[in-house]
Scaffold this motif. Structure first.
Motif, short mmCIF file in Angstrom:
data_model
loop_
_atom_site.label_atom_id
_atom_site.label_comp_id
_atom_site.label_asym_id
_atom_site.label_seq_id
_atom_site.Cartn_x
_atom_site.Cartn_y
_atom_site.Cartn_z
N ILE A 213 35.25 -21.84 25.87
CA ILE A 213 35.08 -21.13 27.13
C ILE A 213 35.39 -22.08 28.29
O ILE A 213 34.92 -23.21 28.32
CB ILE A 213 33.64 -20.59 27.25
N TYR A 267 37.13 -15.37 27.77
CA TYR A 267 35.69 -15.26 27.98
C TYR A 267 35.16 -14.07 27.17
O TYR A 267 35.91 -13.13 26.86
CB TYR A 267 35.37 -15.05 29.47
N ASN A 271 27.22 -12.74 26.60
CA ASN A 271 26.74 -14.03 26.12
C ASN A 271 26.01 -13.91 24.79
O ASN A 271 26.08 -14.79 23.94
CB ASN A 271 25.79 -14.66 27.15
N ARG A 274 28.42 -13.87 21.96
CA ARG A 274 28.94 -15.22 21.78
C ARG A 274 27.95 -16.09 21.03
O ARG A 274 28.29 -16.82 20.09
CB ARG A 274 29.27 -15.82 23.15
N ASN A 296 30.57 -18.45 31.46
CA ASN A 296 30.86 -17.15 30.86
C ASN A 296 30.02 -16.06 31.53
O ASN A 296 30.51 -14.97 31.84
CB ASN A 296 30.58 -17.18 29.36
#
Length: 384
Positions: A213, A267, A271, A274, A296
């Motif tokens: 990222i 991106y 979150n 991720r 991000n």
């Protein structure tokens, strides 16, 4: 508990006779819930159809005015959920709009690449498009209050904004729900496509991106790491964008030969997704990727708030070959706005600031940190 979605009034505003509102978004993000809320909100005589049901899918794909009229009945608002399931959906929607000009139509779909290809050309001039993202920080503020939202900033940075995650208090259950989301839902649209059989490679690709990222990504290096050819990697990246797992940002240049423009940064739309991919839900004080999480978070939250504010921008990063860089550039209203994201202390380096402003003297530059990020994530743009 249900979080109020800021996009709802906009969708209602554009839900007009003779128009089709198309609502894209990833699975499990709340499109069906928003559609039901819209029905309650509008007070129109409505018909809700789940296109996963074969009976309705066949009727909606019939291209037969009479059968389409039977589906519509006396409804003033027709909602078609999972519309990408319907064959030739764009053509059939055109027939509906042309034959029954009083009708308002909302079509939702998780597979944007499929739905867009089927809808765009037949509905030229007849459709309006929105994207429903995971819950935004602004929506969390509205629900929990400014102080509580800020107090729980760490939670949003780690766990993301999927509705089921936001409304779940138990961290173990959150981790399990995110695991189910990542494993069962996010790739389904891709894996159902003909010719995509390497689900483990898609997961491996995303894990590689999770650690890159804010960095330019080399497709060739990704291909080498995954033992795939470059074209396959590029295809997977494109599909992952189209099902709202990741998004790309390109480099900005107008004046300088030494500016990097061909490279791309990726991106994640969330979150929590991720962090689930890398199986790291540790608290911020135990992490060494805090800068990545912060960048991000700000990138995707800015994307959400721009839609809420009906603000159309061009988004870039800026970097020169001698490593001067600015994390995020917006081109909006005929001006350039540059933003550097800092979790800790610090500011834009003086040499970077000087070179950028020399090339773009009318631009504005600003550091976004924990003291001012809420202004950055506000629907009201700077200077308005």
């Amino acid at each position: 508990m249900q979080i109020k979605r800021a996009i709802l009034p906009q969708v209602q505003e554009y839900l007009l006779p003779g128009k089709v509102v198309v609502l894209y978004g990833p699975r499990q993000v709340g499109k069906t819930t928003l559609a039901h809320n819209l029905i309650d909100f509008t007070k129109l005589k409505s018909r809700f159809i789940n296109a996963d049901e074969l009976l309705y899918r066949e009727a909606l794909g019939s291209q037969d005015r009479q059968r389409l009229g039977e589906v519509l009945g006396d409804a003033e608002l027709l909602v078609i959920d999972e519309a990408q399931r319907v064959s030739n959906i764009g053509l059939n929607l055109k027939i509906l709009v042309d034959s029954f000009p009083h009708i308002r139509i909302l079509a939702t779909g998780s597979a944007s690449f499929d739905l867009a290809n089927k809808i765009s050309e037949p509905l030229t001039g007849r459709k309006i498009t929105f994207t429903l993202y995971p819950i935004s920080y602004n929506e969390i503020q509205q629900e929990f209050g400014v102080l509580e939202a800020r107090n729980q900033l760490e939670r949003w940075l780690i766990w993301g904004g999927y509705p089921a995650i936001v409304t779940t208090e138990n961290p173990d259950l959150r981790a399990r729900l995110l695991g189910e989301l990542v494993g069962s839902y996010l790739y389904r649209d891709i894996l159902e496509m003909e010719g995509v059989r390497r689900s483990e490679k898609i997961v491996d690709l995303l894990r590689l991106l999770a650690f890159q990222i804010g960095q330019e990504v080399s497709h060739s290096e990704l291909a080498t790491s995954l033992a795939l050819n470059r074209k396959t990697v590029e295809r997977y990246l494109d599909l992952l964008e189209k099902v709202f797992v990741i998004f790309r940002v390109g480099g900005f240049s107008r004046n300088l030969r030494k500016e990097i423009t061909k490279n791309t940064r990726y991106y994640f739309y969330d979150n929590g997704v991720r962090n689930s991919l890398i199986q790291n839900f540790n608290s911020l004080k135990l992490r060494n990727d805090m800068g990545l999480l912060w960048e991000n978070f700000l990138m995707v939250e800015r994307r959400k708030i721009n839609q809420i504010a009906a603000r159309s921008v061009n988004a870039y990063f800026w970097r020169t070959y001698d490593r001067k860089e600015i994390d995020y550039i917006e081109e909006y209203g005929g001006k350039l706005f540059g933003y550097e994201f800092k979790w800790g202390s610090g500011n834009i380096k003086q040499a970077t600031r000087a070179e950028f402003l020399k090339a773009y003297p009318n631009a504005e530059l600003m550091t976004i940190n924990r003291d001012n990020f809420e202004t950055f994530l506000s629907p009201v743009p700077r200077g308005e």
